[in-house]
Design a protein around this motif. Structure first.
Motif, mmCIF file in Angstrom:
data_model
loop_
_atom_site.group_PDB
_atom_site.id
_atom_site.type_symbol
_atom_site.label_atom_id
_atom_site.label_comp_id
_atom_site.label_asym_id
_atom_site.label_seq_id
_atom_site.Cartn_x
_atom_site.Cartn_y
_atom_site.Cartn_z
ATOM 1 N N LEU A 321 28.808 74.721 30.130
ATOM 2 C CA LEU A 321 28.168 74.344 31.386
ATOM 3 C C LEU A 321 28.582 72.957 31.852
ATOM 4 C CD1 LEU A 321 24.481 75.227 30.404
ATOM 5 C CD2 LEU A 321 26.196 76.791 31.321
ATOM 6 N N PRO A 322 28.651 72.749 33.174
ATOM 7 C CA PRO A 322 28.695 71.376 33.700
ATOM 8 C C PRO A 322 27.358 70.694 33.429
ATOM 9 C CG PRO A 322 29.328 72.988 35.378
ATOM 10 C CD PRO A 322 28.738 73.753 34.249
ATOM 11 N N GLN A 323 27.374 69.397 33.303
ATOM 12 C CA GLN A 323 26.148 68.659 32.968
ATOM 13 C C GLN A 323 25.078 68.844 34.036
ATOM 14 O OE1 GLN A 323 26.741 64.559 31.924
ATOM 15 N NE2 GLN A 323 24.560 64.110 31.751
ATOM 16 N N GLU A 324 25.473 68.931 35.310
ATOM 17 C CA GLU A 324 24.459 69.038 36.364
ATOM 18 C C GLU A 324 23.652 70.328 36.241
ATOM 19 O OE1 GLU A 324 28.514 70.102 38.336
ATOM 20 O OE2 GLU A 324 27.719 68.582 36.953
ATOM 21 N N LEU A 325 24.268 71.413 35.760
ATOM 22 C CA LEU A 325 23.534 72.659 35.567
ATOM 23 C C LEU A 325 22.590 72.541 34.378
ATOM 24 C CD1 LEU A 325 22.900 75.586 36.190
ATOM 25 C CD2 LEU A 325 24.924 76.263 34.887
ATOM 26 N N TYR A 326 23.044 71.932 33.296
ATOM 27 C CA TYR A 326 22.197 71.737 32.123
ATOM 28 C C TYR A 326 20.956 70.910 32.489
ATOM 29 C CZ TYR A 326 20.744 70.162 27.467
ATOM 30 O OH TYR A 326 20.019 69.882 26.328
ATOM 31 N N GLU A 327 21.141 69.832 33.226
ATOM 32 C CA GLU A 327 20.014 68.985 33.618
ATOM 33 C C GLU A 327 19.062 69.713 34.553
ATOM 34 O OE1 GLU A 327 19.354 66.235 32.276
ATOM 35 O OE2 GLU A 327 21.239 65.729 31.261
ATOM 36 N N TYR A 328 19.607 70.511 35.464
ATOM 37 C CA TYR A 328 18.789 71.278 36.393
ATOM 38 C C TYR A 328 17.922 72.277 35.632
ATOM 39 C CZ TYR A 328 17.587 74.311 40.354
ATOM 40 O OH TYR A 328 16.909 75.057 41.288
ATOM 41 N N GLU A 329 18.516 73.008 34.683
ATOM 42 C CA GLU A 329 17.764 73.991 33.919
ATOM 43 C C GLU A 329 16.727 73.316 33.016
ATOM 44 O OE1 GLU A 329 17.725 77.032 34.421
ATOM 45 O OE2 GLU A 329 19.579 77.501 35.486
ATOM 46 N N LYS A 330 17.032 72.130 32.544
ATOM 47 C CA LYS A 330 16.053 71.401 31.739
ATOM 48 C C LYS A 330 14.850 71.013 32.584
ATOM 49 C CE LYS A 330 15.871 67.831 28.172
ATOM 50 N NZ LYS A 330 16.629 66.766 27.467
ATOM 51 N N ASP A 331 15.082 70.639 33.838
ATOM 52 C CA ASP A 331 13.973 70.350 34.755
ATOM 53 C C ASP A 331 13.123 71.601 35.002
ATOM 54 O OD1 ASP A 331 14.692 67.714 35.001
ATOM 55 O OD2 ASP A 331 15.788 67.977 36.870
ATOM 56 N N VAL A 332 13.784 72.755 35.175
ATOM 57 C CA VAL A 332 13.053 74.010 35.383
ATOM 58 C C VAL A 332 12.200 74.331 34.163
ATOM 59 C CG1 VAL A 332 13.295 76.501 35.737
ATOM 60 C CG2 VAL A 332 14.774 74.923 36.990
ATOM 61 N N TYR A 333 12.781 74.173 32.979
ATOM 62 C CA TYR A 333 12.043 74.413 31.737
ATOM 63 C C TYR A 333 10.834 73.485 31.634
ATOM 64 C CZ TYR A 333 10.983 73.258 26.866
ATOM 65 O OH TYR A 333 10.333 72.959 25.701
ATOM 66 N N THR A 334 11.017 72.196 31.938
ATOM 67 C CA THR A 334 9.927 71.227 31.851
ATOM 68 C C THR A 334 8.820 71.559 32.843
ATOM 69 O OG1 THR A 334 11.521 69.528 31.188
ATOM 70 C CG2 THR A 334 9.352 68.774 31.908
ATOM 71 N N TYR A 335 9.215 72.014 34.031
ATOM 72 C CA TYR A 335 8.216 72.383 35.036
ATOM 73 C C TYR A 335 7.327 73.512 34.538
ATOM 74 C CZ TYR A 335 6.194 74.813 39.006
ATOM 75 O OH TYR A 335 5.310 75.459 39.831
ATOM 76 N N TYR A 336 7.918 74.595 34.040
ATOM 77 C CA TYR A 336 7.113 75.734 33.588
ATOM 78 C C TYR A 336 6.294 75.398 32.351
ATOM 79 C CZ TYR A 336 9.137 78.954 36.942
ATOM 80 O OH TYR A 336 9.502 79.586 38.102
ATOM 81 N N ARG A 337 6.810 74.505 31.512
ATOM 82 C CA ARG A 337 6.065 74.128 30.312
ATOM 83 C C ARG A 337 4.815 73.326 30.671
ATOM 84 N NH1 ARG A 337 8.757 69.798 26.448
ATOM 85 N NH2 ARG A 337 8.099 68.556 28.245
ATOM 86 N N ASN A 338 4.881 72.518 31.737
ATOM 87 C CA ASN A 338 3.794 71.594 32.066
ATOM 88 C C ASN A 338 2.972 72.004 33.281
ATOM 89 O OD1 ASN A 338 4.698 69.968 29.966
ATOM 90 N ND2 ASN A 338 5.949 68.682 31.318
ATOM 91 N N LYS A 339 3.289 73.119 33.924
ATOM 92 C CA LYS A 339 2.681 73.406 35.219
ATOM 93 C C LYS A 339 1.167 73.609 35.153
ATOM 94 C CE LYS A 339 3.653 78.407 35.230
ATOM 95 N NZ LYS A 339 2.294 78.925 35.444
#
Length: 375
Positions: A321-339
């Motif tokens: 993966l490009p880094q920007e995709l990895y960071e984007y998916e990490k943000d998505v993961y963090t959102y669902y974990r903390n929502k």
């Protein structure tokens, strides 16, 4: 010793304090009510209150894999599901107050993919469209490692958006260590289901750790088999559920926006099916000091939820993966974990799309195909 007159004075003072306190409370209560009524009547009146206009923005999700193998699910209508990563989706952010705009939100829409040397692909719509979802990038287009590709898109009533992605090197090959089949417990649905035993395929794999800086990976599992075995067997070929049982490196699960899975489901007390987002397992190459990434993957089947009853083969895919995709998916993961946590910090989905929202990324992949006979 206090006299009767002094006692009367004290009682009088106490009464004054009590009445003063009551008056003060009543005063503030009435004041609050008046302020509240003033605000509501001045904002609402007899009409709805609309928030100020926000600028409309184009949104893009584009996760492109250079692999051109067709993983489409034969059972699911293509309007509902895509099973490979060769798709771009565009839509425009719309204020919910103006529902009429939802049907004709993009006018004279166009986009193109190009490098500094040449145009790779272009698209233009002369008619008004609601959105452009799951637009398939032709298999004839190949993406070169180390090359930077640019995306621009525009329509009449919003700013042009742009993004760029540098294609990473191909990931290492996947090596198989062992395979076994395990019996697992199953929880029956509240409607008819023929299975009383669930199984899981257990796959131990190893991936060489190149220990290069900024190496980011994702694992996806595709399964092939039978969705419904009777009265006539219905084939399934597409993404399937999986779990990382053991790993020597830290990672996380996040939805891969372009992929969907059809699951068994109980609908109106009858056996049916539903479509759910597919997930990938993401990890960073810098987070393990070992020479290899060792993972144990568990793939459930023959139960009341998984899409495959009889598992004929699997394909384990490793994406670089490009880094920007990895960071984007990490943000998505963090959102669902903390929502559901009211004390969590707000999450910004930081994509790489300028003047808009979303992410555009090009990946490279390797895969391991394993024929099976799991019934």
């Amino acid at each position: 010793m206090k006299t009767n007159s002094s006692n009367h004075v004290l009682m009088y003072i106490k009464k004054i304090k009590i009445y003063s306190w009551k008056s003060l409370v009543q005063f503030f209560a009435m004041g609050f009510i008046m302020v509240f009524l003033g605000l509501t009547t001045s904002c609402e009146g007899n009409e709805r209150y609309f928030r100020p206009n926000l600028p409309e923005k184009l949104c893009c999700i584009g996760i492109l894999d250079d692999d051109t193998i067709n993983y489409r699910n034969y059972y699911v209508d293509l309007e509902d599901k895509r099973s490979n990563l060769r798709f771009l989706s565009f839509e425009k952010s719309i204020q919910s107050e103006y529902l009429s705009d939802l049907q004709d939100s993009m006018r004279m829409f166009s986009f193109k993919i190009f490098t500094l040397n040449k145009e790779v692909y272009s698209y233009h719509s002369v008619k008004t469209i609601k959105n452009l979802l799951y637009f398939e990038v032709p298999d004839t287009i190949k993406f070169v490692s180390g090359e930077t590709y640019y995306l621009t898109a525009q329509e009449n009533n919003s700013k042009e958006i742009s993004a760029q992605s540098t294609v990473p090197n191909a990931p290492p090959d996947i090596s198989l260590i062992s395979i076994k089949k395990e019996i697992m417990s199953t929880i029956p649905l509240n409607c008819y289901h023929p299975f009383d035993t669930a199984y899981s395929g257990i796959f131990n794999i190893s991936i060489k750790n190149t220990k290069e800086q900024n190496q980011f990976y994702a694992i996806i599992v595709y399964g092939k088999g039978i969705f419904y075995p009777f009265p006539n067997p219905i084939p399934y070929s597409g993404p399937t559920d999986f779990f990382i049982r053991e790993s020597n490196t830290i990672g996380f699960y996040s939805e891969l926006q372009e992929l969907k899975i059809r699951h068994h489901a109980c609908i109106d007390n009858e056996q049916g099916s539903e479509i759910s987002p597919a997930k990938a397992y993401y990890f960073c190459g810098n987070q393990s000091p070992d020479d290899n990434f060792n993972l144990t993957i568990s793939i459930p089947f023959h139960n009341s939820y998984s899409p495959i009853v009889w598992l004929e083969s699997i394909r384990i895919k490793l994406l670089s993966l490009p880094q920007e995709l990895y960071e984007y998916e990490k943000d998505v993961y963090t959102y669902y974990r903390n929502k559901d946590d009211p004390f969590s910090e707000p999450i910004n989905l930081e994509g790489n799309v300028k003047n808009g929202n979303g992410v555009f990324a090009i990946c490279k992949s390797s895969s391991l195909l394993l024929p099976l006979d799991f019934h």
